[in-house]
Design an enzyme around this catalytic site. Sequence first.
Site, PDB file in Angstrom:
ATOM      1  N   ASP A  86       0.862  -1.162   0.000  1.00 30.83           N
ATOM      2  CA  ASP A  86       0.000   0.000   0.000  1.00 30.83           C
ATOM      3  C   ASP A  86       0.904   1.219   0.000  1.00 30.83           C
ATOM      4  O   ASP A  86       1.777   1.354   0.852  1.00 30.83           O
ATOM      5  CB  ASP A  86      -0.858  -0.017   1.276  1.00 30.83           C
ATOM      6  CG  ASP A  86      -2.250   0.470   1.032  1.00 30.83           C
ATOM      7  OD1 ASP A  86      -2.389   1.552   0.444  1.00 30.83           O
ATOM      8  OD2 ASP A  86      -3.198  -0.222   1.447  1.00 30.83           O
ATOM      9  N   ASP A  92      -3.012   4.702  -2.654  1.00 31.21           N
ATOM     10  CA  ASP A  92      -4.106   5.153  -1.804  1.00 31.21           C
ATOM     11  C   ASP A  92      -4.669   6.501  -2.287  1.00 31.21           C
ATOM     12  O   ASP A  92      -3.910   7.374  -2.735  1.00 31.21           O
ATOM     13  CB  ASP A  92      -3.556   5.324  -0.376  1.00 31.21           C
ATOM     14  CG  ASP A  92      -4.629   5.637   0.637  1.00 31.21           C
ATOM     15  OD1 ASP A  92      -5.442   4.746   0.906  1.00 31.21           O
ATOM     16  OD2 ASP A  92      -4.654   6.766   1.150  1.00 31.21           O
ATOM     17  N   GLU A  94      -6.441   3.329  -6.142  1.00 28.91           N
ATOM     18  CA  GLU A  94      -7.705   3.350  -5.396  1.00 28.91           C
ATOM     19  C   GLU A  94      -8.556   4.456  -6.012  1.00 28.91           C
ATOM     20  O   GLU A  94      -8.322   5.638  -5.787  1.00 28.91           O
ATOM     21  CB  GLU A  94      -7.473   3.645  -3.912  1.00 28.91           C
ATOM     22  CG  GLU A  94      -8.760   3.455  -3.130  1.00 28.91           C
ATOM     23  CD  GLU A  94      -8.843   4.231  -1.819  1.00 28.91           C
ATOM     24  OE1 GLU A  94      -9.732   3.911  -1.020  1.00 28.91           O
ATOM     25  OE2 GLU A  94      -8.058   5.166  -1.609  1.00 28.91           O
ATOM     26  N   HIS A 150     -11.163  -2.853   3.227  1.00 24.38           N
ATOM     27  CA  HIS A 150     -11.160  -2.473   4.642  1.00 24.38           C
ATOM     28  C   HIS A 150     -11.941  -1.188   4.910  1.00 24.38           C
ATOM     29  O   HIS A 150     -11.998  -0.746   6.055  1.00 24.38           O
ATOM     30  CB  HIS A 150      -9.705  -2.315   5.104  1.00 24.38           C
ATOM     31  CG  HIS A 150      -9.003  -1.230   4.348  1.00 24.38           C
ATOM     32  ND1 HIS A 150      -8.753  -1.314   2.990  1.00 24.38           N
ATOM     33  CD2 HIS A 150      -8.545  -0.020   4.732  1.00 24.38           C
ATOM     34  CE1 HIS A 150      -8.170  -0.198   2.588  1.00 24.38           C
ATOM     35  NE2 HIS A 150      -8.022   0.596   3.619  1.00 24.38           N
ATOM     36  N   ASP A 151     -12.495  -0.575   3.874  1.00 28.82           N
ATOM     37  CA  ASP A 151     -13.259   0.665   4.054  1.00 28.82           C
ATOM     38  C   ASP A 151     -14.759   0.470   3.855  1.00 28.82           C
ATOM     39  O   ASP A 151     -15.521   1.424   4.028  1.00 28.82           O
ATOM     40  CB  ASP A 151     -12.806   1.721   3.027  1.00 28.82           C
ATOM     41  CG  ASP A 151     -11.369   2.149   3.229  1.00 28.82           C
ATOM     42  OD1 ASP A 151     -10.919   2.189   4.394  1.00 28.82           O
ATOM     43  OD2 ASP A 151     -10.690   2.433   2.224  1.00 28.82           O
TER      44      ASP A 151
HETATM   45  C1  NOJ Z   1      -8.168   5.170   1.666  1.00 28.19           C
HETATM   46  C2  NOJ Z   1      -7.836   4.046   2.578  1.00 28.19           C
HETATM   47  O1  NOJ Z   1      -8.264   2.845   2.006  1.00 28.19           O
HETATM   48  C3  NOJ Z   1      -8.495   4.341   3.897  1.00 28.19           C
HETATM   49  O2  NOJ Z   1      -8.466   3.258   4.777  1.00 28.19           O
HETATM   50  C4  NOJ Z   1      -7.823   5.541   4.484  1.00 28.19           C
HETATM   51  O3  NOJ Z   1      -8.477   5.912   5.684  1.00 28.19           O
HETATM   52  C5  NOJ Z   1      -7.847   6.714   3.517  1.00 28.19           C
HETATM   53  N1  NOJ Z   1      -7.546   6.359   2.169  1.00 28.19           N
HETATM   54  C6  NOJ Z   1      -6.842   7.741   3.929  1.00 28.19           C
HETATM   55  O4  NOJ Z   1      -5.553   7.251   3.692  1.00 28.19           O
END
Ligand code: NOJ
Length: 529
Positions: free
Chosen positions: A97, A200, A263, A323-324
Site C-alpha cells: 500500500d 491510496d 484506489e 477495509h473501508d
Molecule cells: C483510503 C484508505 O483505504 C483508507 O483506509 C484511508 O483511511 C484513507 N484512504 C486515507 O488514507
Amino acid sequence: MTEWWKSGVVYQVYPRSFQDTTGNGVGDIQGIIQRLDYLAWLGVDAVWVSPFYPSPMADFGYDISNHCDIHPLFGTLADLDELIVQAHAKNLKIILDYVPNHTSDEHPWFIESKSSRKSPKRDWYIWHDAKPDGSPPNNWVSYFGGESSWEWHEETQQYYLHSFLKKQPDVNWRNPDARKAMLDIIRFWYARGVDGIRVDATIVSMKDANFKDDPLNPEWCEGEDPFYRVLHVHSENVPEIHDYNRWLRETNDEFEDRLLIGETYLNTADLVSYYGQEDEFHLPYNFQLITTPWEATAVKSLVDSYDAALPDFAWPSWALGNHDRHRVATRVGAAQAKVAMMLLLTLRGTSTIYYGDELGMENVPIAPEQEVDPWGILSPGLGLGRDPERTPMQWDNSPNGGFCASDVSPWLPLSANFTLENVATQKERPNAILNLTRTLLQLRKDHNALGLGSYLPLDAQGNVFAYGRKHGTEVCVIVLNMGAQDTEWRWEGLTAPFKVLLSTCGDSGSLHPDFLRLRPHEGIILINQ
Ligand code: NOJ
C-alpha cells in the site's frame, strides 16, 4: 507476453487482523508469513498488504510517519524482506500500500514544514492564508466527519490542507522536490523486490490550482454523510490528476514487470480515463460492484457498460469489498455470498478478494465503547465506521479463532460465529464458500475462457444475471440467480452441448436441453464440450 496479473487474483490482507504472532492482539508480518501456505493452498496470485509503516495510528496506518520502514507492532524490515522471499518461493506476488496523498503530521517532513514559513519544506504541504475574516481559504470538506479540510496553525498563522484527518496533512504534489521524495519511496520498495503498489486515495492527490470552492450538492439532505454536502469537483479528480498518474507510471516502469493499481472511486467514464494511453494505471480499481444495487439488471448494466467502455489495451478490475466498506456477505446477505464470489471470480478482469470474504465473513457489530475507527467516531449514527469489516481472521475454533493466543485480547472482537465459520471447519465442509472460492480460483487457471477470455453479454431474465466468457473455442456461460426464488433460465444457445462445470450448490445442477433450473441463490458455470 500476458502479464501475470491479468488472469491473477489479488488477496487483500489487513495486517492488524490477519495473524498475531507476538501476543499483543494485533496481526504482524510474521503472521502473514505463517499463513502464506494457506494463501498458496487457496490459489490466489498476489497479496496486497495494507500499511505496516511507522505511524501514530490515527488512521490505523494510513497516517505514515516514515514510508521506508516498518512499525514495530508489525515487525522489521528484515521481516518484510523475508515475506517477499517466502512469498516468491510460493509463487505469490507482494503488493504494498503506497500512501502518497498525505503523511502523518508527525512525519519529519511535516514537522520541518510547519516549523516556519521559510522552511525549505514549507511548500511540500499545502499552506494557505486565511480569508480576511479568518475563515479557511475555501469550503472544502474532509472525508472523515465532513468538517473543513483546512486546519489553522497558530504558530505560522496559516491553514494547511488535510483531505482526511487533521493528523494527515496533504502533500503538495506540484512541488518538484516533494514529488521526487514521494516517488523515491516507490523506488525504495521496488528495489527490495516488491511486485506492485496499490496507490491510496488516488483521486484527491491533485487539487484545483486555484483552490476554487466546491459547489454545494443540491441533492444532499441533512442526516446524510456531511462529506457530500459539496460536489467535489475542485478537490478531487481534477484534470491534472493525469499528470500525477503518469508520474507514478513512469516511476513504476523504471522497474520490470511491476503492477500499478489505483484506489479510484469513480464512475465508468472517469475510470476509463485513468488508464491514460497505456501510461497511467494498469488497474484503476473498479469499486462499482460495491456501490451498485445487488439486482441482476443493475449489475448487468454495470458490467456490460464497463466492459464496452474499456479501450482495447485496458484490462478490467473488480472488487466486492475492502477495509473501508461493509462486508459483502452483510451487504448482499449470507445466502448470496457464494453467488457474489462466483461473480467476482468469473468476470473478465483482475479481481481482489478481501481477507475473510472467502469464508463469507460478515460485519461484526461493534459496541460504541469498542469503536476505534476515526471515521465512525467522527460521524456518529451514520453507520460509516469501518471496524465491523476489520475484525480478526477466523482460522479455527480455538479461543480467539487462531488469530491470537487465548490469553490475549484481540484489537477488535471476533465474530460470534467464528467457532462454526473458520478456515479449519470450512475446509472439512465440501460445500463451504471457502472450498467454492478455491475451486473457482483453480478453474480460472484451468480454463482460459475464465482466466483471460472475452466477455459476452447475454440477455437478462428476471433476477438472473448471465454472461459468457470465450477464449479460442472454449466458451463458459455463467448464470447467477441473484434472488431467493427458484427460477428457470432459457437460452437458445444451450442447444449446443454444454455441461455444468460448477454449481454453488455443490452438485451438478439441473440442466435441460434448452433451459437451466436454478435454485434460490444458485450460481452455475457451464462449459461447452
Ligand atoms: C483510503 C484508505 O483505504 C483508507 O483506509 C484511508 O483511511 C484513507 N484512504 C486515507 O488514507
